[in-house]
Every structure is written in C-alpha cells, then in structure tokens.
Design a protein around this motif. Structure first.
Motif, PDB file in Angstrom:
ATOM      1  N   LYS A 144       3.479  -5.540  -0.267  1.00 23.27           N
ATOM      2  CA  LYS A 144       3.853  -3.521   0.287  1.00 23.27           C
ATOM      3  C   LYS A 144       4.444  -3.138  -0.327  1.00 23.27           C
ATOM      4  O   LYS A 144       4.824  -2.017  -0.816  1.00 23.27           O
ATOM      5  N   GLU A 184       3.089   0.003  -2.553  1.00 25.41           N
ATOM      6  CA  GLU A 184       3.144   1.176  -2.209  1.00 25.41           C
ATOM      7  C   GLU A 184       3.539   2.031  -3.411  1.00 25.41           C
ATOM      8  O   GLU A 184       2.525   2.929  -2.683  1.00 25.41           O
ATOM      9  N   GLU A 215       4.119  -8.649   4.551  1.00 26.51           N
ATOM     10  CA  GLU A 215       4.640  -7.458   4.271  1.00 26.51           C
ATOM     11  C   GLU A 215       3.301  -7.553   3.519  1.00 26.51           C
ATOM     12  O   GLU A 215       3.853  -7.398   1.878  1.00 26.51           O
TER      13      GLU A 215
END
Length: 393
Positions: free
Chosen positions: A150, A153, A201
C-alpha cells in the motif's frame, strides 16, 4: 457475482509469463513476427526469453482432469464484496480503480465485462473483481502472490497520468511461513484473501493484468459445468517461487510457449483448445518485452466473446469460432454430433475461415483466413504432426 446466469459460471484465468535468461545457443535478438502475417513455424525454444506457467489438474477433477491449464478459477462472491472499497480507497476517485478505459463500445463488450454490477448489488466493477479473482486463484493454485504494498499507492496513482506507463510486475516478497499460512487460509475460504490484503497492507495488483480474451465452454463438452472465462495476461521480470496446492493441482511447470505446443503434439501433455490457441498467439512474440508492450497497448481495444461451436466431419471435430463463414448466428443452440455441412467438404474454399480442426485429442490444426478484431494477434499456424494411432501415449 452475476447470480442471474443460469448455465454459465463466471471465471478468470491468468496467462502468467516470467523472464528467463536466453541460453548460450539462442539466436540473435529478433523483431516480433507481424501479427497479421503468415507464420508456419514455431520459434525455437531457445529464441524465447520467457516462460509461461502451466498447472496440471488433478485426475480427480470434475472439469478437464489431467489437463494442463493456466492458473485460474471460478469467481467467488467475496471478489465482489463492498469491503474491497476500503482496500482500494485511495483509488475510488479514479474510474475503474485506475484501470485504463476500454475503447470498445459497451454494447459490443462481452457480457462478462459489460454487465452493470451495481445493478446486481455490488459496487465493485466487473473489470476489478475479475482481476481480483485471477490474482486470488493464482495464489491458491500456485503460491504466486501478485500484490503491491500500500505504501506504493502514490507511485501507482502517479503512473495513471502517463498512458504509456507500463512496468513488469515485481514479486512482493513474503516469508515462506507467512505465505504458507495465508495460502492455506485462502484455500479454505476465498474471503480470507481480502483479510490477508488488509492485514499485510497490500493491494492485488490489478493494474498488471491486461485484458486478453474471453472464452466460453462449448455446449456438451467437459461435463455439465460451463464457464464464461475472462483471460488476462501478466508479465513478470523473473520466475517467482511456485508451489502446487496438492489439492486441485498435481504439478506445475514453467516452459516456453513452443515447448508446451511441441509437448502437446508429442502427446506428453494435454492442453485444451483455448490454451492451444493462446499459446500459438504468444509464439508471435518470443521476447518478453515485446509481448508485454503488445499486451499493455492492445488491452484497451477490448475483445470478442468466443464460444466454440463443435461439428463433426469425417471423424474430425471442427471447432468453429466467431468470424468463420459457418459460425451460427445463435451459437448457444446445441449442435448435433452428426451435423454436417456441404461447405465443410469443399477443401478449395478457404474464404472466412476461423476454426480448429481436431483429428484426435492431441492433433489440432488451425485454419484461419480472417483478420483478428480489436488489434489482436493471429496465432502461428503450423501443420499438425502425424502420429501412428497405435502408438502408446
């Protein structure tokens, strides 16, 4: 998940390729074959700088037992769960969670992609859920986990600004024990895949999967179960660690497309017609960078829905595909095994052919004179090897 479907089960399949070093006897780098030109020989295995993953289905499988297949499987309701909105929350302002839009008009899109999932109760677009399914099933069956942290991102969001941006997926490393633990949980319950992404995550790397094809199971083939399957292409920089699930899958192998086709012709393994067709297409690109670039660029064009229609002629099964002059207006109607057509018997008429001719389960030839739609590839068409019918398999 489209519960309105009566006879079809939606599924996703991933054609997973991975780079390898060219051998010392490899030929010099070559340009890819013209996608619309004639090609009558398979590239030598040493010309490829990548392998493709095949999994051998269990002999106890109810669908195509002992077949070598690409990883994939049925869509699960959890793939369409609204809980994915939290996992992808940074991408909710990007149409399709950041997936590139397809130029193909929605009225011409295959239903598996065109169906409005919101009307069916899911806020997850079909293009997203089908990719989640492909990533999940690949993890379940082979242990290959296609996810990104993540923390990346912002990099992914920034890449959306460059329509030419495309990178090979880089494997996300997890400890062996951690990987095995989550894989067992996901195999036990597909909804655990989302839980895994939340706790670790990570995000399913849906952006690395490029739309490639849509195949439907023919009528009265491979049992009563019939699948409407979305095919995706994904290119890895190097071969990842791979583990068979010891449940549905007996073994796995990484091989070049030409090696697989030659093993099939030599009766060392069996592949289904869609695998034969797609591997023959891939032989147009022996180099991974060329295949990846093509798959990335072509994916926004869309694809056709293909449901082969099987007819029997002179002890050969002929699989008609869309565009063939004999392909019926309504392919969903079952055909009789003894169906014949005088046009099939005219060997001099090669206009508008798009078919696979199967003399036996291991002898398939392609007859194609039509131009592929949506900027897709023609397969490399090679003559079938002759075999002694009394030979041992």
């Amino acid at each position: 998940m489209n519960t309105a479907l009566k006879q079809w089960k939606e599924a996703s399949t991933l054609i997973l390729t991975a780079g390898r070093r060219l051998g010392a006897d490899s030929l010099s780098p070559r340009t890819p074959l013209d996608g619309n030109g004639a090609a009558t020989r398979l590239p030598h295995s040493s010309e490829f700088d990548y392998d493709v993953l095949l999994l051998k289905r269990s002999a106890k499988s109810t669908f195509m037992p002992n077949a070598y297949v690409f990883p994939g499987g049925m869509v699960d309701s959890s793939d369409f769960s609204s809980d994915w909105l939290d996992v992808f929350k940074s991408f909710l302002n990007s149409p399709g969670f950041g997936l590139r839009s397809v130029k193909q008009p929605v009225e011409n899109r295959p239903p598996i992609f065109a169906t409005n999932r919101l009307k069916l109760g899911s806020p997850i677009p079909g293009e997203v859920a089908l990719r989640i399914c492909a990533v999940r099933e690949t993890f379940e069956e082979s242990g290959v986990l296609l996810v990104v942290p993540k923390k990346e991102e912002k990099r992914i969001l920034k890449s959306f600004q460059d329509t030419r941006f495309s990178q090979h997926h880089t494997e996300h490393k997890l400890g062996c024990d951690e990987l095995s633990k989550w894989r067992a949980l996901v195999n036990k319950n597909p909804s655990n895949f989302m839980r895994m992404c939340q706790e670790l995550e990570v995000l399913p790397n849906i952006w690395a999967l490029h739309e490639w094809a849509n195949w439907l199971t023919p009528t009265a083939k491979y049992g009563r179960t019939r699948f409407d399957t979305a095919f995706f292409m994904c290119c890895l920089q190097e071969v990842p660690s791979t583990l068979q699930d010891e449940k549905e899958i007996e073994r796995f192998q990484w091989s070049t497309p030409s090696e697989i086709l030659q093993s099939y012709q030599a009766r060392r393994l069996w592949i289904a017609p869609p695998q034969f067709y797609e591997l023959s297409r891939m032989c147009r690109f022996p180099l991974l960078d060329n295949l990846h670039s093509f798959a990335h660029q072509r994916a926004t064009e869309g694809c056709d829905q293909w449901m082969p229609v099987i007819v029997l002629q002179d002890q050969q099964h002929i699989s008609l595909l869309p565009g063939d002059k004999l392909y019926p207006a309504d392919p969903s109607k079952p055909t009789k095994d003894d169906q014949k057509d005088s046009q099939l018997e005219d060997p001099t008429d090669d206009s508008d052919l798009h078919r696979m001719v199967m003399s036996d389960p291991y002898t398939t030839t392609l007859q194609i004179t039509v131009k592929p739609k949506y900027n897709h590839l023609l397969p490399v068409v090679t003559p079938a090897l002759s075999h002694n019918p009394k030979s041992q398999l």
